[in-house]
Write a protein that holds these residues in place. Sequence first.
Motif, short mmCIF file in Angstrom:
data_model
loop_
_atom_site.label_atom_id
_atom_site.label_comp_id
_atom_site.label_asym_id
_atom_site.label_seq_id
_atom_site.Cartn_x
_atom_site.Cartn_y
_atom_site.Cartn_z
N HIS A 26 76.20 11.00 64.68
CA HIS A 26 75.63 9.96 65.42
C HIS A 26 75.49 8.65 64.71
O HIS A 26 75.58 7.52 64.95
CB HIS A 26 74.18 10.64 66.07
CG HIS A 26 73.41 9.49 66.80
ND1 HIS A 26 73.58 9.24 68.09
CD2 HIS A 26 72.41 8.69 66.70
CE1 HIS A 26 72.69 8.27 68.51
NE2 HIS A 26 72.17 7.76 67.60
N TRP A 27 74.83 8.80 63.46
CA TRP A 27 74.60 7.61 62.61
C TRP A 27 75.94 7.17 61.82
O TRP A 27 75.94 6.04 61.85
CB TRP A 27 73.66 8.29 61.35
CG TRP A 27 72.18 8.39 61.66
CD1 TRP A 27 71.57 9.72 61.13
CD2 TRP A 27 71.37 7.85 62.72
NE1 TRP A 27 70.30 9.68 61.85
CE2 TRP A 27 70.14 8.65 62.60
CE3 TRP A 27 71.27 6.44 63.33
CZ2 TRP A 27 69.11 8.05 63.45
CZ3 TRP A 27 70.29 6.04 64.06
CH2 TRP A 27 69.38 6.87 64.17
N MET A 76 73.62 14.67 64.51
CA MET A 76 72.68 13.52 64.02
C MET A 76 73.76 12.77 62.87
O MET A 76 73.49 11.49 62.88
CB MET A 76 71.36 13.80 63.57
CG MET A 76 70.35 13.64 64.77
SD MET A 76 70.46 12.48 65.98
CE MET A 76 69.94 11.07 65.34
N PRO A 81 70.69 12.13 71.62
CA PRO A 81 69.73 13.21 71.02
C PRO A 81 68.51 13.46 71.71
O PRO A 81 67.83 14.43 71.40
CB PRO A 81 69.41 12.19 69.94
CG PRO A 81 70.74 10.96 69.75
CD PRO A 81 70.92 10.97 71.22
N PHE A 120 71.71 20.22 65.49
CA PHE A 120 71.06 18.98 65.52
C PHE A 120 71.36 18.13 64.07
O PHE A 120 71.66 16.87 64.02
CB PHE A 120 69.69 18.97 65.35
CG PHE A 120 69.20 17.76 66.44
CD1 PHE A 120 68.81 18.09 67.87
CD2 PHE A 120 68.79 16.86 66.01
CE1 PHE A 120 68.47 17.20 68.72
CE2 PHE A 120 68.34 15.68 66.61
CZ PHE A 120 68.23 15.85 68.36
N ASP A 121 71.28 18.78 62.99
CA ASP A 121 71.56 18.01 61.71
C ASP A 121 72.89 17.34 61.79
O ASP A 121 73.06 16.12 61.42
CB ASP A 121 71.33 18.93 60.51
CG ASP A 121 70.02 19.08 60.33
OD1 ASP A 121 69.20 18.05 60.36
OD2 ASP A 121 69.59 20.07 59.77
#
Lengths: 353, 350
Positions: free
Chosen positions: B257-258, B254, B211, B250-251
């Motif tokens: 990613h989470w 992420m 990130p 990015f949204d």
Amino acid sequence: MEIKKSEWKDWARKNMKGLAGCILPSFTPDLSELDEAGIRWDVQQHIKHGFFSVLAESLCCGMTTEERKRFVEIACDEAGDRISVMVNIFYNSLEESIEMLRHAEKAGCYTAMLAYPINFYPRSEEDVYQATKMMCDSANLGIVLYPSHKYNFARFHPSAFNPRLLSRMADIENAVAMKVGILSPAGYTAECFRLVGHKVLVNCPEEGMWSITVPKYGQQWAGPSNYVMCQTPDNPRLVEHFNLLVNGDIDRAMDIFWALAPIQSARAAALNATLAGGLYHFTLWKYWQWLVGCNGGLLRQPIMPLYEHHKEGIKAALKAVGITPREPEEEFYVGRVNYSKGARLKVQSGQAV
Amino acid sequence: MEFTKSEAKQWARTHFKGLENVVLPSFTPDLSELDEEGIRHDVRYNIEQGFFSVLCAIESCGMTFEEQKHFLEIAADEARGKILVSVPLLCDTIEQSIEMLHHAERVGCAHALLGYAATFHPESEEAIYRVTRKICDSTNLATVIYPSHTFDFGKFHPSKFNPSLLSRMADIENVVAMKIGIIDSPGFTAECFRLMGDKILVNHPDDSNWPITIPQYGQQWAGATNYDVYQSPDNPRLIECFNLFVNGEFDRAMALHWELTPARNLLREQTTSKIAGGGLRHTNLFKYDQWLVGGNGGIVRPPAAKLYEHEKASARAALRSIGITPREPDDEFYVGRVNYARGMRLKPET
């Protein structure tokens, strides 16, 4: 206080620049009372080190609520206009937290770092938001939000503190800044800057990250933390490192960074062992601060004990970066100010007098 | 070779995109020989997942030099035209490293990860540079420099591998990229990107850093490490996460990613274990992780760290936490998936 709630965000942008240190309470050698002169000494030291703010960390050992309040009062009185004092709101209940926020305002603090009470077990993120809002509304202080793994909020979001919840909190009028308390993985830091960085002043307190967060995300302050351990008043290297990064002088900043590497390794080795459990080795902090010129003195129970191997490791690291550790050891145990007044350890009982 | 030395940097810019995974050796159930079919299975499995390259981990357990070469040859043969293959130069001597490079070139590898020989104890940074230069000059392969704490170069610079020395190495004609092997130092990462990000393709292999490193520093590839544990061929989530970051989404990046974070937290204990701190990898556990998500599996030859039940349980829990059903039965792992399909079983009496 003259600052209106609507002005806090502006105030922060102008005043929260550089590093925020951390002072711990000092006690009389028998640990029965606060040592006012010792506390004042530590505030003076932090001013000399070039910190813009200092956290009066009253939760590091056993103290009554009245003593905690008094500690904050002494720190604010000594600080005057020379350094801004912050409190750490990490108490037993919401009521106690609010009581301390109001006291901090009265005593002359500027900012409060907001943690969540021990007896707070929210059912939803909305509960977390409401408690935050209530605490922010209760006092006219600049609020530093503090997402940390310590609250066990991972049940709401895998990051341990939902960045979008933070973003909502950042809209509260007197929420001015944020300390990233979830240091790993780095993804969390990136999200905080991305989602919240335009609303409040995000700070990653870990100095290893600054070479990224200052040039890439515009971080303008860091802390509060035990940064004092890396420097002396006549050579405040970590403050200088941060300022060089802010000014874009990366080459010189990194020279200092690498020069401090031995001390960073020693800090990590000594302090990280207890962090994952959510505790800080404050006795070690106090000792380390004494080695570089602060008052020292033992903290009251409950505390983690201080061992010789800890002490030797720290002293070796300080010498490796050219800092001569303070002597004699006995001074630490009674506190520097008390020692200069003639106080000594009681040899026969092992207790200080 | 697809490129000349002078074209190597440009070639890498075009081809090093996405993730490079790792293939570990497979053996016959009695560990006496390499299991060619098992190795080929793992290469195909890496192709199916969408990795752009696979590193052939010749150093991961006890093998003769000839076996290491043969392992690489099998992998390169299976990979030809479908996925790139690289070789890590973690050999006993510099002469061996050079011989391995010649072999790698011959069998069709594209690039090599530059390690330093176990017998190499340089007296100065200049000596490190000269050896790096010699190794690079000996081959037409593209090379990836690899600053790691395992080389014990902390005596020359507190970062453990002087970024200025790396920057000098980055000017060598066929040095095309870097794998950051000192992964726990954000300061080091920042310096690598700042000082040589414009010369070569710097990569931070730890996905928890992407990130930052992708949007802020333009990282375009990552590896090599065992990324496959987060995904399956029909749902290559980590590759997707990487690509979303690269594309500026990015949204969505992420969110993935989470989504993968519960597994990351559990698997992190594998990579930050005491074994890793000592400069070794837990090859049997990596092999087990891979088997759980579709790799061949099979235990590896000693010397290699032992695999315990609690480690296996933790790996399975990690996968379940992100919605992957771990493969069964455990017996299959011990002989390798391909061998198991042929009817081979653990010998109960032994």
